[in-house]
Scaffold this motif. Sequence first.
Motif, PDB file in Angstrom:
ATOM      1  N   GLY A  35     -14.905  -0.139   8.401  1.00 28.66           N
ATOM      2  CA  GLY A  35     -14.837  -0.524   7.227  1.00 28.66           C
ATOM      3  C   GLY A  35     -13.619  -1.224   6.843  1.00 28.66           C
ATOM      4  N   ASN A  36     -12.634  -1.397   7.745  1.00 29.96           N
ATOM      5  CA  ASN A  36     -11.337  -2.167   7.326  1.00 29.96           C
ATOM      6  C   ASN A  36     -11.856  -3.786   7.498  1.00 29.96           C
ATOM      7  OD1 ASN A  36      -8.468  -3.395   8.970  1.00 29.96           O
ATOM      8  ND2 ASN A  36      -8.429  -2.118   7.051  1.00 29.96           N
ATOM      9  N   ARG A  37     -11.092  -4.378   6.654  1.00 26.53           N
ATOM     10  CA  ARG A  37     -11.275  -5.885   6.590  1.00 26.53           C
ATOM     11  C   ARG A  37     -10.129  -6.705   6.632  1.00 26.53           C
ATOM     12  NH1 ARG A  37     -15.730  -7.190   2.705  1.00 26.53           N
ATOM     13  NH2 ARG A  37     -15.404  -9.277   3.551  1.00 26.53           N
ATOM     14  N   GLY A  38      -8.987  -6.137   7.399  1.00 29.36           N
ATOM     15  CA  GLY A  38      -7.626  -6.418   7.630  1.00 29.36           C
ATOM     16  C   GLY A  38      -6.589  -6.020   6.634  1.00 29.36           C
ATOM     17  N   ALA A  39      -5.251  -6.707   6.671  1.00 27.22           N
ATOM     18  CA  ALA A  39      -4.237  -6.236   6.201  1.00 27.22           C
ATOM     19  C   ALA A  39      -3.166  -7.176   6.037  1.00 27.22           C
ATOM     20  CB  ALA A  39      -3.590  -4.852   6.903  1.00 27.22           C
ATOM     21  N   ALA A  40      -2.282  -7.072   5.085  1.00 35.57           N
ATOM     22  CA  ALA A  40      -1.382  -8.028   5.016  1.00 35.57           C
ATOM     23  C   ALA A  40       0.229  -7.265   4.828  1.00 35.57           C
ATOM     24  CB  ALA A  40      -1.323  -9.047   4.001  1.00 35.57           C
ATOM     25  N   VAL A  41       0.988  -7.676   5.582  1.00 30.01           N
ATOM     26  CA  VAL A  41       2.540  -6.922   5.229  1.00 30.01           C
ATOM     27  C   VAL A  41       3.320  -7.990   4.886  1.00 30.01           C
ATOM     28  CG1 VAL A  41       4.162  -5.700   6.703  1.00 30.01           C
ATOM     29  CG2 VAL A  41       1.782  -5.483   7.531  1.00 30.01           C
ATOM     30  N   LEU A  42       3.867  -7.473   3.662  1.00 32.16           N
ATOM     31  CA  LEU A  42       4.793  -8.278   2.789  1.00 32.16           C
ATOM     32  C   LEU A  42       6.137  -7.678   2.966  1.00 32.16           C
ATOM     33  CD1 LEU A  42       2.157  -8.611   1.703  1.00 32.16           C
ATOM     34  CD2 LEU A  42       3.102  -9.800  -0.099  1.00 32.16           C
ATOM     35  N   ARG A  43       7.331  -8.493   3.101  1.00 37.05           N
ATOM     36  CA  ARG A  43       8.616  -7.859   3.087  1.00 37.05           C
ATOM     37  C   ARG A  43       9.513  -8.823   2.692  1.00 37.05           C
ATOM     38  NH1 ARG A  43      11.200  -7.776   9.054  1.00 37.05           N
ATOM     39  NH2 ARG A  43      11.264 -10.033   9.014  1.00 37.05           N
ATOM     40  N   ARG A  44      10.518  -8.300   2.030  1.00 30.56           N
ATOM     41  CA  ARG A  44      11.540  -8.852   1.317  1.00 30.56           C
ATOM     42  C   ARG A  44      12.766  -7.884   1.352  1.00 30.56           C
ATOM     43  NH1 ARG A  44      12.114  -8.276  -5.238  1.00 30.56           N
ATOM     44  NH2 ARG A  44      11.977  -6.304  -5.382  1.00 30.56           N
ATOM     45  N   LEU A  45      14.013  -8.869   1.483  1.00 33.06           N
ATOM     46  CA  LEU A  45      15.340  -8.200   1.664  1.00 33.06           C
ATOM     47  C   LEU A  45      15.866  -8.056   0.282  1.00 33.06           C
ATOM     48  CD1 LEU A  45      16.694  -9.861   4.766  1.00 33.06           C
ATOM     49  CD2 LEU A  45      15.360  -7.583   4.508  1.00 33.06           C
ATOM     50  N   GLU A  47      19.160  -5.831  -2.003  1.00 31.71           N
ATOM     51  CA  GLU A  47      20.243  -4.775  -2.179  1.00 31.71           C
ATOM     52  C   GLU A  47      20.401  -3.900  -0.714  1.00 31.71           C
ATOM     53  OE1 GLU A  47      19.030  -2.690  -5.414  1.00 31.71           O
ATOM     54  OE2 GLU A  47      18.784  -4.234  -6.795  1.00 31.71           O
ATOM     55  N   GLY A  48      20.360  -4.589   0.243  1.00 35.16           N
ATOM     56  CA  GLY A  48      20.685  -3.938   1.571  1.00 35.16           C
ATOM     57  C   GLY A  48      19.363  -3.250   2.093  1.00 35.16           C
ATOM     58  N   ARG A  49      18.378  -3.449   1.438  1.00 37.59           N
ATOM     59  CA  ARG A  49      17.068  -2.728   2.258  1.00 37.59           C
ATOM     60  C   ARG A  49      15.983  -3.973   2.563  1.00 37.59           C
ATOM     61  NH1 ARG A  49      15.477   2.074  -1.723  1.00 37.59           N
ATOM     62  NH2 ARG A  49      14.389   0.400  -2.539  1.00 37.59           N
ATOM     63  N   ALA A  50      15.251  -3.500   3.299  1.00 39.99           N
ATOM     64  CA  ALA A  50      13.913  -4.393   3.702  1.00 39.99           C
ATOM     65  C   ALA A  50      12.935  -3.685   2.798  1.00 39.99           C
ATOM     66  CB  ALA A  50      13.580  -4.462   5.163  1.00 39.99           C
ATOM     67  N   GLU A  51      12.281  -4.137   1.859  1.00 47.47           N
ATOM     68  CA  GLU A  51      11.251  -3.572   1.204  1.00 47.47           C
ATOM     69  C   GLU A  51       9.952  -4.192   1.539  1.00 47.47           C
ATOM     70  OE1 GLU A  51      12.102  -4.660  -3.016  1.00 47.47           O
ATOM     71  OE2 GLU A  51      13.784  -3.411  -3.017  1.00 47.47           O
ATOM     72  N   PHE A  52       9.068  -3.154   1.946  1.00 54.11           N
ATOM     73  CA  PHE A  52       7.631  -3.573   2.448  1.00 54.11           C
ATOM     74  C   PHE A  52       6.546  -3.222   1.615  1.00 54.11           C
ATOM     75  CE2 PHE A  52      10.159  -3.320   6.276  1.00 54.11           C
ATOM     76  CZ  PHE A  52       9.463  -4.164   7.173  1.00 54.11           C
ATOM     77  N   LEU A  53       5.467  -4.188   1.329  1.00 49.56           N
ATOM     78  CA  LEU A  53       4.226  -3.920   0.270  1.00 49.56           C
ATOM     79  C   LEU A  53       3.180  -4.228   1.421  1.00 49.56           C
ATOM     80  CD1 LEU A  53       2.727  -3.460  -2.233  1.00 49.56           C
ATOM     81  CD2 LEU A  53       2.850  -5.997  -2.513  1.00 49.56           C
ATOM     82  N   ILE A  54       2.405  -3.223   1.548  1.00 46.70           N
ATOM     83  CA  ILE A  54       1.473  -3.548   2.636  1.00 46.70           C
ATOM     84  C   ILE A  54       0.065  -3.277   1.634  1.00 46.70           C
ATOM     85  CG2 ILE A  54       0.142  -2.240   4.508  1.00 46.70           C
ATOM     86  CD1 ILE A  54       2.795  -0.944   5.492  1.00 46.70           C
ATOM     87  N   VAL A  55      -0.608  -4.443   2.037  1.00 50.93           N
ATOM     88  CA  VAL A  55      -2.112  -4.556   1.293  1.00 50.93           C
ATOM     89  C   VAL A  55      -3.179  -4.282   2.497  1.00 50.93           C
ATOM     90  CG1 VAL A  55      -3.474  -5.817  -0.023  1.00 50.93           C
ATOM     91  CG2 VAL A  55      -0.929  -5.726  -0.353  1.00 50.93           C
ATOM     92  N   SER A  56      -4.059  -3.435   2.457  1.00 49.78           N
ATOM     93  CA  SER A  56      -5.142  -3.389   3.412  1.00 49.78           C
ATOM     94  C   SER A  56      -6.314  -3.550   2.635  1.00 49.78           C
ATOM     95  CB  SER A  56      -5.150  -1.764   4.054  1.00 49.78           C
ATOM     96  OG  SER A  56      -5.278  -0.924   3.393  1.00 49.78           O
ATOM     97  N   PHE A  57      -7.172  -4.031   3.136  1.00 47.20           N
ATOM     98  CA  PHE A  57      -8.753  -4.468   2.447  1.00 47.20           C
ATOM     99  C   PHE A  57      -9.691  -3.543   3.410  1.00 47.20           C
ATOM    100  CE2 PHE A  57      -5.762  -8.076   2.222  1.00 47.20           C
ATOM    101  CZ  PHE A  57      -5.655  -8.292   0.977  1.00 47.20           C
ATOM    102  N   TRP A  58     -10.797  -3.170   2.548  1.00 46.42           N
ATOM    103  CA  TRP A  58     -11.742  -2.215   2.974  1.00 46.42           C
ATOM    104  C   TRP A  58     -13.043  -2.415   2.304  1.00 46.42           C
ATOM    105  CZ3 TRP A  58      -9.855   1.056   6.457  1.00 46.42           C
ATOM    106  CH2 TRP A  58      -8.540   1.241   6.487  1.00 46.42           C
ATOM    107  N   ASP A  59     -14.103  -2.213   2.929  1.00 47.14           N
ATOM    108  CA  ASP A  59     -15.510  -2.408   2.588  1.00 47.14           C
ATOM    109  C   ASP A  59     -15.825  -1.583   1.231  1.00 47.14           C
ATOM    110  OD1 ASP A  59     -16.244  -4.125   4.159  1.00 47.14           O
ATOM    111  OD2 ASP A  59     -17.061  -2.864   5.634  1.00 47.14           O
ATOM    112  N   SER A  60     -15.522  -0.361   1.136  1.00 47.17           N
ATOM    113  CA  SER A  60     -15.614   0.457   0.073  1.00 47.17           C
ATOM    114  C   SER A  60     -14.617   1.563   0.202  1.00 47.17           C
ATOM    115  CB  SER A  60     -16.960   1.293   0.218  1.00 47.17           C
ATOM    116  OG  SER A  60     -17.016   1.925   1.582  1.00 47.17           O
ATOM    117  N   ILE A  61     -14.555   2.532  -0.984  1.00 50.69           N
ATOM    118  CA  ILE A  61     -14.007   3.598  -0.990  1.00 50.69           C
ATOM    119  C   ILE A  61     -14.104   4.751  -0.005  1.00 50.69           C
ATOM    120  CG2 ILE A  61     -14.888   5.355  -2.707  1.00 50.69           C
ATOM    121  CD1 ILE A  61     -11.493   4.329  -2.523  1.00 50.69           C
ATOM    122  N   ASP A  62     -15.342   4.470   0.668  1.00 52.05           N
ATOM    123  CA  ASP A  62     -15.584   5.643   1.428  1.00 52.05           C
ATOM    124  C   ASP A  62     -14.989   5.002   2.887  1.00 52.05           C
ATOM    125  OD1 ASP A  62     -17.501   7.294   0.209  1.00 52.05           O
ATOM    126  OD2 ASP A  62     -19.173   6.093   0.583  1.00 52.05           O
ATOM    127  N   ALA A  63     -15.011   3.985   3.027  1.00 50.73           N
ATOM    128  CA  ALA A  63     -13.951   3.443   4.097  1.00 50.73           C
ATOM    129  C   ALA A  63     -12.622   3.749   3.980  1.00 50.73           C
ATOM    130  CB  ALA A  63     -14.241   1.758   4.237  1.00 50.73           C
TER     131      ALA A  63
END
Length: 110
Positions: A35-45, A47-63
């Motif tokens: 039921g996973n349809r992929g994911a995207a990993v976003l990163r930005r630098l 204040e001395g940190r690498a911040e990550f935002l992960i967005v994953s895509f799913w067929d349904s809440i059951d997935a």
Amino acid sequence: MIARTWRGAVRAADGDAYLDYLGRTGLPAFHSTIGNRGAAVLRRLAEGRAEFLIVSFWDSIDAVRRFAGEDESRARFFPEDDRFLVARDLHVDHYDVVYTAGAPLGAGVE
């Protein structure tokens, strides 16, 4: 389709190592879940940190639950996360995907 979002941060110097770690843990766990349809990993630098935002895509809440467990609002962590993360969301957000444009989701996402 459901989009699941999570945020975390590591020291800037650990950004590449953490991305490699994601490629060995969380991303394969997404892709191996029915039921996973992929994911995207976003990163930005910032204040001395690498911040990550992960967005994953799913067929349904059951997935999503197949990946996250019965409480789909809790973030799922992996054994070495404590080594890397200096900040993390303990909960995730879910959105209904109401529009996409361009390449189909999952195309070219690794």
